[in-house]
Design a protein around this motif. Structure first.
Motif, mmCIF file in Angstrom:
data_model
loop_
_atom_site.group_PDB
_atom_site.id
_atom_site.type_symbol
_atom_site.label_atom_id
_atom_site.label_comp_id
_atom_site.label_asym_id
_atom_site.label_seq_id
_atom_site.Cartn_x
_atom_site.Cartn_y
_atom_site.Cartn_z
ATOM 1 N N UNK A 165 -0.239 -9.034 2.838
ATOM 2 C CA UNK A 165 0.236 -10.038 3.758
ATOM 3 C C UNK A 165 1.750 -10.123 3.627
ATOM 4 N N UNK A 166 2.401 -10.690 4.625
ATOM 5 C CA UNK A 166 3.824 -10.945 4.487
ATOM 6 C C UNK A 166 4.081 -11.927 3.352
ATOM 7 N N UNK A 167 5.330 -12.032 2.955
ATOM 8 C CA UNK A 167 5.750 -12.956 1.896
ATOM 9 C C UNK A 167 5.209 -12.533 0.530
ATOM 10 N N UNK A 168 4.974 -11.235 0.376
ATOM 11 C CA UNK A 168 4.392 -10.714 -0.871
ATOM 12 C C UNK A 168 5.241 -9.599 -1.456
ATOM 13 N N UNK A 172 6.845 -7.367 0.039
ATOM 14 C CA UNK A 172 6.600 -6.096 0.725
ATOM 15 C C UNK A 172 7.901 -5.333 0.971
ATOM 16 N N UNK A 173 8.982 -6.059 1.282
ATOM 17 C CA UNK A 173 10.252 -5.366 1.515
ATOM 18 C C UNK A 173 10.773 -4.751 0.219
ATOM 19 N N UNK A 174 10.651 -5.479 -0.890
ATOM 20 C CA UNK A 174 11.037 -4.936 -2.199
ATOM 21 C C UNK A 174 10.220 -3.681 -2.503
ATOM 22 N N UNK A 175 8.920 -3.748 -2.266
ATOM 23 C CA UNK A 175 8.032 -2.625 -2.578
ATOM 24 C C UNK A 175 8.374 -1.404 -1.734
ATOM 25 N N UNK A 176 8.523 -1.609 -0.431
ATOM 26 C CA UNK A 176 8.835 -0.490 0.457
ATOM 27 C C UNK A 176 10.197 0.118 0.114
ATOM 28 N N UNK A 179 -4.628 7.277 0.561
ATOM 29 C CA UNK A 179 -4.861 6.410 -0.584
ATOM 30 C C UNK A 179 -4.361 5.014 -0.187
ATOM 31 N N UNK A 180 -5.180 4.000 -0.444
ATOM 32 C CA UNK A 180 -4.864 2.642 -0.011
ATOM 33 C C UNK A 180 -4.863 1.702 -1.209
ATOM 34 N N UNK A 181 -3.824 0.887 -1.301
ATOM 35 C CA UNK A 181 -3.731 -0.157 -2.323
ATOM 36 C C UNK A 181 -3.396 -1.465 -1.606
ATOM 37 N N UNK A 182 -3.995 -2.552 -2.051
ATOM 38 C CA UNK A 182 -3.675 -3.862 -1.496
ATOM 39 C C UNK A 182 -2.885 -4.674 -2.523
ATOM 40 N N UNK A 183 -1.811 -5.311 -2.056
ATOM 41 C CA UNK A 183 -1.006 -6.189 -2.907
ATOM 42 C C UNK A 183 -1.299 -7.632 -2.536
ATOM 43 N N UNK A 184 -1.512 -8.464 -3.549
ATOM 44 C CA UNK A 184 -1.748 -9.891 -3.326
ATOM 45 C C UNK A 184 -0.694 -10.698 -4.074
ATOM 46 N N UNK A 185 -0.573 -11.959 -3.687
ATOM 47 C CA UNK A 185 0.359 -12.872 -4.342
ATOM 48 C C UNK A 185 -0.325 -14.204 -4.534
ATOM 49 N N UNK A 186 0.054 -14.939 -5.562
ATOM 50 C CA UNK A 186 -0.504 -16.273 -5.746
ATOM 51 C C UNK A 186 -0.310 -17.072 -4.459
ATOM 52 N N UNK A 222 -6.427 -3.291 -6.192
ATOM 53 C CA UNK A 222 -5.624 -4.449 -5.828
ATOM 54 C C UNK A 222 -4.637 -4.743 -6.952
ATOM 55 N N UNK A 223 -3.392 -4.986 -6.584
ATOM 56 C CA UNK A 223 -2.348 -5.282 -7.561
ATOM 57 C C UNK A 223 -1.712 -6.622 -7.250
#
Length: 297
Positions: free
Chosen positions: A9-12, A14-18, A110-117, A205-206
């Motif tokens: 999702x946004x606000x996770x 994602x820009x840092x990761x990319x 290969x697919x990974x999902x990132x989650x945030x609190x 999931x990370x």
């Protein structure tokens, strides 16, 4: 040639990761609904979002309207690399819809999902909405519609109980960020469907909090995307020298989710808890490693 998809999702972060992935000469990575090369730390700044608002809105509408092969042909056309990937171009919930519409992809992913609190995610979203609602009336309309559809009677009740105007700009920005928790539920519901898609290898999931602060976790994240040969120490050092990229929140406090929740106003706590519980996020997010013992009025 290796292809990967990082859903989130946004606000996770994602820009840092990319941006971090794109620092590696062996990796070409795009970001956001614009599917644009992630070579600029300011890619998602308010200045850039305002300048490219039409592209962004078009990207939102096309997220489930193109095949994976079409999306990745665009990415491959951006340059030569051993590994082609994207971050937050797609969400987990997009993959089953695209598969059903367009069938099996010719490429394997290969697919990974990132989650945030969710507490921190909502606070970050609240910060962005306070900016975004001023110039993106499409987002204002879309998000307000979510609030009305999910919880109109509830937010009217909140307005009366706490004597606040729910339509005031800052109040609506917070309520809207909480309503976005519905999207996390949609992503959770997509997990078993993603596992069943041919040529999609879901690799786990990370937590955003881990990969942005822990070099070993980031390396594990890379391995899950088939990027183990690209995770040399010089590259990892460069990643963790990057610092903060694209901060949405409007304060500089470095708080835990527990501390952040305790700084919410009483009405904000009640609104957050309503949407968090309504979308039944607790159990799934606890399975990702989060603790919510502090979530009380």
């Amino acid at each position: 040639m290796n292809h990967f998809i990082v859903t989130c999702h946004g606000w996770s972060a994602s820009n840092w990761t990319a941006h971090s992935l794109n620092l590696n000469a062996n990796i070409l990575c795009t970001h956001s609904a614009r599917n644009i090369l992630a070579d600029d730390k300011e890619l998602q700044s308010n200045k850039n979002l305002k300048e490219y608002i039409n592209q962004l809105q078009k990207g939102y509408s096309q997220r489930q309207g193109r095949s994976l092969d079409t999306i990745y042909a665009e990415i491959e056309a951006l340059g030569n690399a051993q590994n082609y990937g994207s971050v937050h171009v797609l969400r987990m919930r997009d993959l089953p819809v695209i598969s059903e519409k367009y069938g099996d992809s010719a490429r394997s992913f290969k697919v990974v999902n990132i989650v945030r609190n969710p507490v921190d995610l909502v606070w970050s979203g609240y910060g962005q909405f306070k900016d975004l609602f001023r110039y993106d009336i499409n987002e204002l309309h879309w998000t307000t519609g979510k609030v009305i559809r999910q919880a109109l009677e509830f937010v009217n009740y909140i307005g009366k109980k706490y004597n606040i105007y729910i339509g005031d700009f800052e109040n609506l920005a917070f309520i809207g960020a909480c309503a976005i928790l519905e999207s996390l539920k949609l992503d959770l519901m997509a997990y078993p469907k993603v596992d069943a898609i041919k040529n999609i290898n879901f690799s786990g999931t990370f937590q955003m909090e881990d990969i942005t602060s822990n070099k070993l976790k980031y390396k594990e994240f890379l391995n899950s995307l088939g990027l183990s040969s690209s995770s040399n120490e010089d590259y990892l050092d460069d990643v963790f020298k990057t610092g903060v990229v694209n901060k949405h929140k409007h304060d500089s406090k470095r708080l835990s989710a527990f501390e952040r929740f305790n700084e919410f106003l009483p009405w904000q706590k009640e609104v957050f808890l309503h949407f968090f519980n309504f979308h039944d996020l607790k159990k799934s997010y606890e399975s990702f490693g989060y603790n919510f013992d502090y979530l009380k009025l």
